[in-house]
Scaffold this active site. Structure first.
Site, PDB file in Angstrom:
ATOM      1  CB  SER A   1      -0.904   0.009   1.241  1.00 38.07           C
ATOM      2  OG  SER A   1      -0.116   0.147   2.422  1.00 38.07           O
ATOM      3  CE  LYS A   2      -2.380   6.230  -2.852  1.00 35.09           C
ATOM      4  NZ  LYS A   2      -3.336   7.361  -2.878  1.00 35.09           N
ATOM      5  NE  ARG A   3       1.295  -0.366   6.311  1.00 32.96           N
ATOM      6  CZ  ARG A   3       0.280  -1.093   5.879  1.00 32.96           C
ATOM      7  NH1 ARG A   3      -0.721  -0.514   5.244  1.00 32.96           N
ATOM      8  NH2 ARG A   3       0.257  -2.402   6.072  1.00 32.96           N
ATOM      9  CG  HIS A   4       4.375  -1.052   2.234  1.00 29.27           C
ATOM     10  ND1 HIS A   4       3.094  -1.537   2.068  1.00 29.27           N
ATOM     11  CD2 HIS A   4       4.806  -1.536   3.434  1.00 29.27           C
ATOM     12  CE1 HIS A   4       2.772  -2.280   3.100  1.00 29.27           C
ATOM     13  NE2 HIS A   4       3.785  -2.293   3.945  1.00 29.27           N
ATOM     14  N   GLY A   5       5.477   3.136   0.200  1.00 23.47           N
ATOM     15  CA  GLY A   5       6.082   3.901  -0.892  1.00 23.47           C
ATOM     16  C   GLY A   5       5.099   4.013  -2.041  1.00 23.47           C
TER      17      GLY A   5
END
Length: 473
Positions: free
Chosen positions: A242-246
């Site tokens: 997801s976006k929290r991983h980049g």
């Protein structure tokens, strides 16, 4: 038999890394077997589907080089075909009308959960007689439900192996809503069947849909395609990417200055391998790809590995090609095409190529070439732009002005002459000149920098540096 694969994204957002990997594996499998790769846009969710998202998907695939042989087909333009198949099932007693309202179904779902039961349609409309299967004049609004027969459905999966599903756990699924719109499972089966798809290659989050779809294929009299459910892509913490991983959008990697082939190479290796080989050309990927070497476990997305690959491809690329790709990143910084082309961009690229991991880094490293007004770094100016350098700068400026052929060798000759006369080391001259020309202490080799600036710009910048030193006293 001609191999036919498809990529079928929903246009409700950008092209996700996971979707791109699915598209790539479909594309590679089709190309490996000299088959066909089809693009289908699953836009039946009218409320969430947008033209912008469709274009983002098309742009992402084009950037990655995933060309398709047919399509894009749009499900929203095929509703009549889906309804025709739904009524065919109704008329052959393989489906039935369901008059239950959404409110009634929701209440029954809540009651079942309160009793600790699995929420499942109770089949109360299934007992309608043959006369109720055909539209009546005074019919109330109804959905059409598919009759799931008892027994076991076996999904023969190329990656997962054989997976058995108990049909008692499968709901009598709605295939046509009461407003006349078809549902996902019916649309997919009708599309894959009528498009002659031989291999359904998709994420393993769709594995639970496979038994429902197999039952629909069989009920409609269509051959069942082969399935290959790809393991999910996870973030570094082993949760769904997801976006929290980049960045998870394909086009975000374009904006960050990645080469498309670096991302393709990385995605191919994310769940597939060929020995210990890490770097592949497109031709090698096409030649070597097979599902025998696709892993059963989820791949972990590693941004550092992708960056390493991108750096490799930048170092190996031709400077002319990189120069064209660098232009938009310089334009984003505010440099007009005319300004960029005043200098030889391929020659500039050559000086920053080795150390640049992305085009954003390359644009940052090359930016000093295009700045009209240099702002000297305070510490650098204090240390290197000192009164004793005025004489050196003047000597360099004068001698460069008199050089007839402005080449790397001629520039080096000028510097060697001055440091020999003054009894100085090259570093004691080169670093102040670097600050004078670029504003800072880090740049490519000083002779290359001067050669790229050209005689006129170099002389002009040295004059400004001399004026700056005199002004600060």
């Amino acid at each position: 038999m001609e191999i036919r694969t498809r990529f079928a994204p929903s246009p409700t957002g950008y092209l996700h890394i996971g979707g791109a990997r699915t598209a790539l594996f479909n594309w590679l499998f089709a190309r490996h077997h000299n088959g066909k790769f089809i693009l289908r846009i699953e836009d039946t969710d009218v409320a969430r589907s947008t033209e912008e998202s469709t274009q983002a998907i098309l742009d992402g695939m084009q950037w990655l080089g995933l060309d398709y042989d047919e399509g894009p087909y749009f499900q929203s333009k095929r509703f009549d075909l889906y309804r025709e198949h739904a009524y065919k099932l109704l008329e052959t007693d393989k489906a039935y009308k369901c008059y239950c309202t959404a409110e009634e179904l929701e209440q029954r779902r809540k009651d079942a959960m309160a009793q600790g039961k699995t929420p499942k349609y109770d089949g109360r409309c299934k007992s309608q007689g043959a006369g109720a299967r055909v539209q009546g004049a005074n019919d109330k609004p109804f959905a059409i439900r598919f009759k799931v027969s008892p027994g076991t459905t076996l999904v023969k999966d190329i990656i997962k192996g054989n997976v058995a599903f108990d049909n008692n756990e499968i709901d009598d699924l709605i295939i046509l809503r009461s407003d006349g719109t078809p549902t996902y499972n019916l649309c997919v089966v009708v599309d894959d069947a009528t498009m002659n798809i031989t291999h359904v290659i998709r994420g393993d989050d769709h594995l639970n849909n496979a038994p429902k779809q197999i039952l629909l294929y069989e009920a409609l009299g269509y051959p069942v395609p082969e399935f290959a459910h790809l393991p999910m892509i996870l973030g570094s913490d082993k949760t769904r990417l997801s976006k929290r991983h980049g960045a998870t959008s394909v086009m975000a990697y374009k904006e960050m200055g990645y080469l498309p082939h670096a991302l393709v190479n990385y995605l191919a290796r994310l769940g597939w391998s060929h020995g210990d080989q890490e770097i592949f050309t497109i031709e090698e990927l096409t030649e070597k790809f097979s599902f025998e070497n696709v892993g059963k476990s989820s791949g972990v997305f590693n941004p550092e590995k992708l960056l390493w690959l991108n750096h490799h491809y930048i170092k190996e690329a031709k400077t002319d090609d990189l120069a064209k790709l660098l232009e938009p990143f310089l334009e984003v910084k505010g440099y007009a095409v005319g300004t960029i082309h005043e200098l030889s961009l391929p020659n500039i690229v050559k000086t920053v190529q080795e150390r640049s991991k992305t085009f954003v880094e390359m644009a940052d490293a090359a930016e000093f070439y295009f700045k009209e007004n240099i702002v000297y770094e305070e510490k650098a100016a204090q240390k290197f732009l000192t009164p004793d350098m005025i004489e050196i700068f003047e000597a360099i400026r004068t001698r460069l002005e008199n050089v007839t052929t402005f080449s790397h060798e001629a520039i080096e000759t000028v510097f060697n002459g001055i440091i020999n006369e003054k009894g100085m080391k090259l570093g004691k001259v080169a670093q102040p000149v670097r600050v004078a020309l670029t504003g800072g202490t880090v740049s490519p080799g000083i002779f290359e920098v001067i050669e790229n600036f050209g005689k006129e710009k170099t002389v002009e910048k040295l004059k400004k540096a001399i004026a700056f030193i005199k002004q600060k006293g």
